[in-house]
Structure formats: C-alpha cells, structure tokens
Design a protein around this motif. Structure first.
Motif, mmCIF file in Angstrom:
data_model
loop_
_atom_site.group_PDB
_atom_site.id
_atom_site.type_symbol
_atom_site.label_atom_id
_atom_site.label_comp_id
_atom_site.label_asym_id
_atom_site.label_seq_id
_atom_site.Cartn_x
_atom_site.Cartn_y
_atom_site.Cartn_z
ATOM 1 N N GLU A 1 0.836 -1.311 0.036
ATOM 2 C CA GLU A 1 -0.067 0.070 -0.050
ATOM 3 C C GLU A 1 0.818 1.331 0.081
ATOM 4 O O GLU A 1 0.317 2.227 -0.201
ATOM 5 N N VAL A 2 2.143 1.190 0.141
ATOM 6 C CA VAL A 2 3.189 2.211 0.476
ATOM 7 C C VAL A 2 3.542 2.786 -1.101
ATOM 8 O O VAL A 2 3.609 1.727 -1.929
ATOM 9 N N VAL A 3 3.363 3.930 -1.467
ATOM 10 C CA VAL A 3 3.706 4.667 -2.515
ATOM 11 C C VAL A 3 4.662 5.742 -2.416
ATOM 12 O O VAL A 3 4.461 6.480 -1.606
ATOM 13 N N TYR A 4 5.824 5.691 -2.850
ATOM 14 C CA TYR A 4 6.851 6.573 -2.758
ATOM 15 C C TYR A 4 6.509 7.530 -3.981
ATOM 16 O O TYR A 4 6.572 7.365 -5.030
ATOM 17 N N SER A 5 6.460 8.991 -3.678
ATOM 18 C CA SER A 5 6.228 9.878 -4.368
ATOM 19 C C SER A 5 7.032 11.177 -3.938
ATOM 20 O O SER A 5 7.176 11.399 -3.057
ATOM 21 N N VAL A 6 7.451 11.740 -5.232
ATOM 22 C CA VAL A 6 8.234 12.809 -5.064
ATOM 23 C C VAL A 6 8.009 13.968 -6.310
ATOM 24 O O VAL A 6 7.748 13.461 -7.384
ATOM 25 N N VAL A 7 7.980 15.006 -5.913
ATOM 26 C CA VAL A 7 7.799 16.181 -6.865
ATOM 27 C C VAL A 7 9.158 17.008 -6.980
ATOM 28 O O VAL A 7 9.742 17.448 -5.940
ATOM 29 N N LEU A 8 9.685 17.038 -8.198
ATOM 30 C CA LEU A 8 11.077 17.498 -8.528
ATOM 31 C C LEU A 8 10.756 18.875 -9.342
ATOM 32 O O LEU A 8 9.945 18.736 -10.090
ATOM 33 N N THR A 9 11.225 19.747 -8.716
ATOM 34 C CA THR A 9 11.077 21.060 -9.293
ATOM 35 C C THR A 9 11.958 21.545 -10.400
ATOM 36 O O THR A 9 11.719 22.203 -11.146
ATOM 37 N N LYS A 10 13.127 20.902 -10.405
ATOM 38 C CA LYS A 10 14.096 21.117 -11.684
ATOM 39 C C LYS A 10 14.602 19.969 -11.871
ATOM 40 O O LYS A 10 15.729 19.329 -11.870
ATOM 41 N N ALA A 11 13.771 19.111 -12.785
ATOM 42 C CA ALA A 11 14.145 17.929 -13.292
ATOM 43 C C ALA A 11 14.864 17.447 -14.403
ATOM 44 O O ALA A 11 15.289 16.495 -14.621
ATOM 45 N N ARG A 12 15.052 18.614 -15.048
ATOM 46 C CA ARG A 12 15.938 18.680 -16.496
ATOM 47 C C ARG A 12 15.098 17.539 -17.528
ATOM 48 O O ARG A 12 15.736 16.565 -17.769
#
Length: 68
Positions: A38-49
C-alpha cells in the motif's frame, strides 16, 4: 518520455510500478509502488531537467526499493 508508467522486476523478484509525469517549468512528479504494497513513494521534482529516462526515475528510488 512525458507521462509514462512501466513495471520493473527487481533482482529479488518483486515488481515495482513507476509513474513519471512532466510538470510545467521543468518539474516532474514521480512515483514507485511495490506490487501488493500500500506504500507509494512519491516525489515532486522542481528542477527535473526533463525529459527523464526510465533509468533516471528508477535510480531516484533505488535506496528505498532495496529496503525490505
């Protein structure tokens, strides 16, 4: 590679679903979820290139996915 999802099998046999979505101004939203977990690792990258490759996204979560 805008807005993609794929499944990868880890060396120990677990399957992981990855999602990559490009966001405005070179941002990206990436997730990883181990099958049956049930665990989802989520990330928002602001400078992803952008665009990121599948290998880029996979490597971002590598240390978390090695944990059991």
């Amino acid at each position: 590679m805008p807005d993609q999802e794929w499944v990868k099998t880890l060396e120990d046999g677990r399957k992981v679903k990855f999602i990559y979505q490009e966001l405005p101004k070179d941002g990206a939203f990436i997730t990883a979820q181990i099958a049956g977990n049930e665990v989802v690792y989520s990330v928002v990258l602001t400078k992803a290139r952008n665009p990121l490759s599948q290998e880029d996204v996979d490597s971002y979560f590598k240390s978390e996915l090695l944990k059991r």
